[in-house]
Scaffold this active site. Structure first.
Site, PDB file in Angstrom:
ATOM      1  N   ASP A   1       0.874  -1.252   0.078  1.00  0.00           N
ATOM      2  CA  ASP A   1      -0.162   0.061  -0.038  1.00  0.00           C
ATOM      3  C   ASP A   1       0.990   1.134  -0.127  1.00  0.00           C
ATOM      4  OD1 ASP A   1      -2.413   1.194  -0.124  1.00  0.00           O
ATOM      5  OD2 ASP A   1      -2.547   1.029   2.191  1.00  0.00           O
TER       6      ASP A   1
ATOM      7  N   ASN B   1       1.102   3.432  -2.827  1.00  0.00           N
ATOM      8  CA  ASN B   1       1.549   3.942  -4.145  1.00  0.00           C
ATOM      9  C   ASN B   1       0.987   5.418  -4.469  1.00  0.00           C
ATOM     10  OD1 ASN B   1       2.600   1.625  -4.468  1.00  0.00           O
ATOM     11  ND2 ASN B   1       1.147   0.875  -6.097  1.00  0.00           N
TER      12      ASN B   1
ATOM     13  N   TRP C   1       2.818   7.984  -2.333  1.00  0.00           N
ATOM     14  CA  TRP C   1       4.315   8.184  -2.799  1.00  0.00           C
ATOM     15  C   TRP C   1       4.173   9.425  -3.874  1.00  0.00           C
ATOM     16  CZ3 TRP C   1       6.955   7.445  -7.565  1.00  0.00           C
ATOM     17  CH2 TRP C   1       8.172   7.407  -7.391  1.00  0.00           C
TER      18      TRP C   1
ATOM     19  N   HIS D   1       1.972   3.772  -9.096  1.00  0.00           N
ATOM     20  CA  HIS D   1       2.039   2.171  -9.419  1.00  0.00           C
ATOM     21  C   HIS D   1       3.222   1.728 -10.217  1.00  0.00           C
ATOM     22  CE1 HIS D   1      -2.065   2.520  -7.604  1.00  0.00           C
ATOM     23  NE2 HIS D   1      -2.406   3.148  -8.620  1.00  0.00           N
TER      24      HIS D   1
ATOM     25  N   ASN E   1     -11.012  -2.610  -5.674  1.00  0.00           N
ATOM     26  CA  ASN E   1     -10.327  -1.656  -6.453  1.00  0.00           C
ATOM     27  C   ASN E   1     -10.920  -1.579  -7.848  1.00  0.00           C
ATOM     28  OD1 ASN E   1      -6.933  -2.679  -5.199  1.00  0.00           O
ATOM     29  ND2 ASN E   1      -8.189  -1.159  -4.393  1.00  0.00           N
ATOM     30  N   TRP E   2     -11.812  -2.419  -8.011  1.00  0.00           N
ATOM     31  CA  TRP E   2     -12.392  -2.254  -9.492  1.00  0.00           C
ATOM     32  C   TRP E   2     -13.307  -1.040  -9.439  1.00  0.00           C
ATOM     33  CZ3 TRP E   2     -10.874  -4.691 -13.124  1.00  0.00           C
ATOM     34  CH2 TRP E   2     -10.423  -6.348 -13.084  1.00  0.00           C
TER      35      TRP E   2
ATOM     36  N   SER F   1      -8.134  -4.706   5.241  1.00  0.00           N
ATOM     37  CA  SER F   1      -8.964  -4.236   3.809  1.00  0.00           C
ATOM     38  C   SER F   1      -9.124  -5.683   2.920  1.00  0.00           C
ATOM     39  CB  SER F   1      -7.838  -3.296   3.043  1.00  0.00           C
ATOM     40  OG  SER F   1      -7.360  -2.216   3.658  1.00  0.00           O
TER      41      SER F   1
ATOM     42  N   GLU G   1       1.359 -13.268  12.212  1.00  0.00           N
ATOM     43  CA  GLU G   1       1.787 -12.065  12.967  1.00  0.00           C
ATOM     44  C   GLU G   1       1.687 -10.713  12.164  1.00  0.00           C
ATOM     45  OE1 GLU G   1       3.204 -12.124  15.973  1.00  0.00           O
ATOM     46  OE2 GLU G   1       2.363 -14.135  16.454  1.00  0.00           O
TER      47      GLU G   1
HETATM   48  C1  IPE Z   1      -5.732  -2.744  -0.265  1.00  0.00           C
HETATM   49  O1  IPE Z   1      -5.127  -1.435  -0.469  1.00  0.00           O
HETATM   50  C2  IPE Z   1      -5.567  -3.464  -1.537  1.00  0.00           C
HETATM   51  C3  IPE Z   1      -4.229  -3.498  -2.093  1.00  0.00           C
HETATM   52  C4  IPE Z   1      -3.051  -3.387  -1.868  1.00  0.00           C
HETATM   53  C5  IPE Z   1      -4.118  -4.098  -3.414  1.00  0.00           C
HETATM   54  P1  IPE Z   1      -6.208  -0.429  -0.540  1.00  0.00           P
HETATM   55  O2  IPE Z   1      -5.583   1.005  -0.540  1.00  0.00           O
HETATM   56  O3  IPE Z   1      -6.965  -0.547  -1.608  1.00  0.00           O
HETATM   57  O4  IPE Z   1      -7.242  -0.490   0.978  1.00  0.00           O
HETATM   58  P2  IPE Z   1      -7.729   0.841   1.673  1.00  0.00           P
HETATM   59  O5  IPE Z   1      -8.920   1.276   0.719  1.00  0.00           O
HETATM   60  O6  IPE Z   1      -6.734   1.510   2.186  1.00  0.00           O
HETATM   61  O7  IPE Z   1      -8.413  -0.037   2.746  1.00  0.00           O
HETATM   62  C1  IPE Z   2      -1.726   0.274  -3.336  1.00  0.00           C
HETATM   63  O1  IPE Z   2      -1.278   1.735  -3.255  1.00  0.00           O
HETATM   64  C2  IPE Z   2      -1.782  -0.267  -4.780  1.00  0.00           C
HETATM   65  C3  IPE Z   2      -3.332  -0.790  -4.901  1.00  0.00           C
HETATM   66  C4  IPE Z   2      -4.264  -0.560  -4.171  1.00  0.00           C
HETATM   67  C5  IPE Z   2      -3.656  -1.331  -6.366  1.00  0.00           C
HETATM   68  P1  IPE Z   2      -2.439   2.655  -3.230  1.00  0.00           P
HETATM   69  O2  IPE Z   2      -2.992   2.921  -4.746  1.00  0.00           O
HETATM   70  O3  IPE Z   2      -3.810   2.123  -2.456  1.00  0.00           O
HETATM   71  O4  IPE Z   2      -1.913   3.820  -2.587  1.00  0.00           O
HETATM   72  P2  IPE Z   2      -2.647   4.961  -1.693  1.00  0.00           P
HETATM   73  O5  IPE Z   2      -3.157   4.227  -0.599  1.00  0.00           O
HETATM   74  O6  IPE Z   2      -3.717   5.702  -2.374  1.00  0.00           O
HETATM   75  O7  IPE Z   2      -1.465   5.797  -1.044  1.00  0.00           O
HETATM   76 MG    MG Z   3      -4.007   2.452  -0.580  1.00  0.00          MG
END
Ligand code: IPE
Ligand code: IPE
Ligand code: MG
Length: 245
Positions: free
Chosen positions: A22, A24, A27, A39, A70-71, A193, A204
């Site tokens: 998590d 990306n 960052w 990403h 995520n869809w 999540s 753990e």
């Molecule tokens: C969990 O991260 C899914 C993946 C890392 C692929 P999310 O960014 O989607 O989770 P939430 O929305 O912060 O709970």
């Molecule tokens: C994780 O990074 C990648 C996926 C969930 C696909 P995010 O895109 O959730 O990054 P943040 O949480 O917005 O920083």
């Molecule tokens: Mg995220």
């Protein structure tokens, strides 16, 4: 081997490490870049983490790459993520074979675009005889969805009035994987999540503030060292656990 690595006890490595990759987006925001750039960097971290895990002697690694939820992100981001996934599979599959890493995938894979699914299946085929480590990608994956899919498969077979844990686990996407020993979540969020809800019962948990695109082998080693200081009890008392070792 550097100093930090050498402090790792090879006898007490987690067999199965699972990672919620998590951060990306955050960052990219910090660097005033697009989420897509985040990403892309995240994909590099994933590739490095897999290699690092193999070098350190981990036998199973599972990466949460795309959730069932995520869809619902903006269409542009979803398309970009699918393209990146395809790129990763195309560019890494030979490398996986070279490193003796078997690829596996869990989730509602039939929801992936056809072209991505084709590349995924080819990569799985190509690495099917590898034995050094199993890399599982969680794609279109949700823990609740997995449990619902298992229940529906059991109902469809229809020959049971009741099930036990062992029978039920045999219907999960993870039926061929050992229970996760260590869960790592990057970017500081203290939640699951919807990841591996059944399987994480006694895992753990290690949360690091490091954003996924910055995650490197040294961070993985730190997580493993932290794991090696834990006492896993599985409901027993500390004295009982010590007697068992
Ligand atoms: C969990 O991260 C899914 C993946 C890392 C692929 P999310 O960014 O989607 O989770 P939430 O929305 O912060 O709970
Ligand atoms: C994780 O990074 C990648 C996926 C969930 C696909 P995010 O895109 O959730 O990054 P943040 O949480 O917005 O920083
Ligand atoms: Mg995220």
């Amino acid at each position: 081997m550097n100093k930090v690595n050498s402090e790792l006890n090879p006898q007490r490595l987690p067999r199965h490490v699972v990672i919620i990759m998590d951060g990306n987006g955050r960052w990219a925001k910090q660097k005033k870049l697009s989420r897509l750039s985040g990403h892309k960097e995240g994909m590099k971290s994933a590739s490095l983490a897999v290699k690092a895990a193999k070098e350190l002697g981990i036998k199973y690694i599972t990466l949460f790459a795309f959730s069932a939820q995520n869809w619902n992100r903006p269409e542009k981001e979803v398309i970009a993520l699918m393209n990146l996934l395809k790129q990763y599979l195309e560019s890494e599959s030979k490398e996986l074979v070279k490193r003796d890493i078997k690829l596996n995938a869990i989730g509602r894979l039939n929801e992936l675009p056809d072209d991505v699914l084709d590349v995924l299946n080819s990569a799985i085929d190509l690495t099917s005889n590898c034995k050094g480590m199993t890399l599982t990608l969680a794609l279109s994956y949700g823990g609740r969805e997995e449990i619902i899919d298992a229940v529906n498969s059991i109902i469809e077979i229809g020959d049971r009035k009741a099930v036990d844990e062992k029978y039920f686990s045999g219907f999960l996407y993870t039926k061929d994987l050992p229970e996760p020993d260590l869960l790592i979540r990057t970017s500081g969020e203290m939640r699951l999540s919807n990841f591996l809800l059944w399987q994480l019962a006694y895992t753990e948990i290690y949360v690091t503030k490091t954003l996924w695109p910055n995650f490197r082998k040294s961070h993985l080693v730190r997580a493993l060292l932290n794991f090696q200081k834990r006492e896993r009890r599985f409901g027993l008392t500390s004295d009982q656990v010590k007697k068992e070792i």
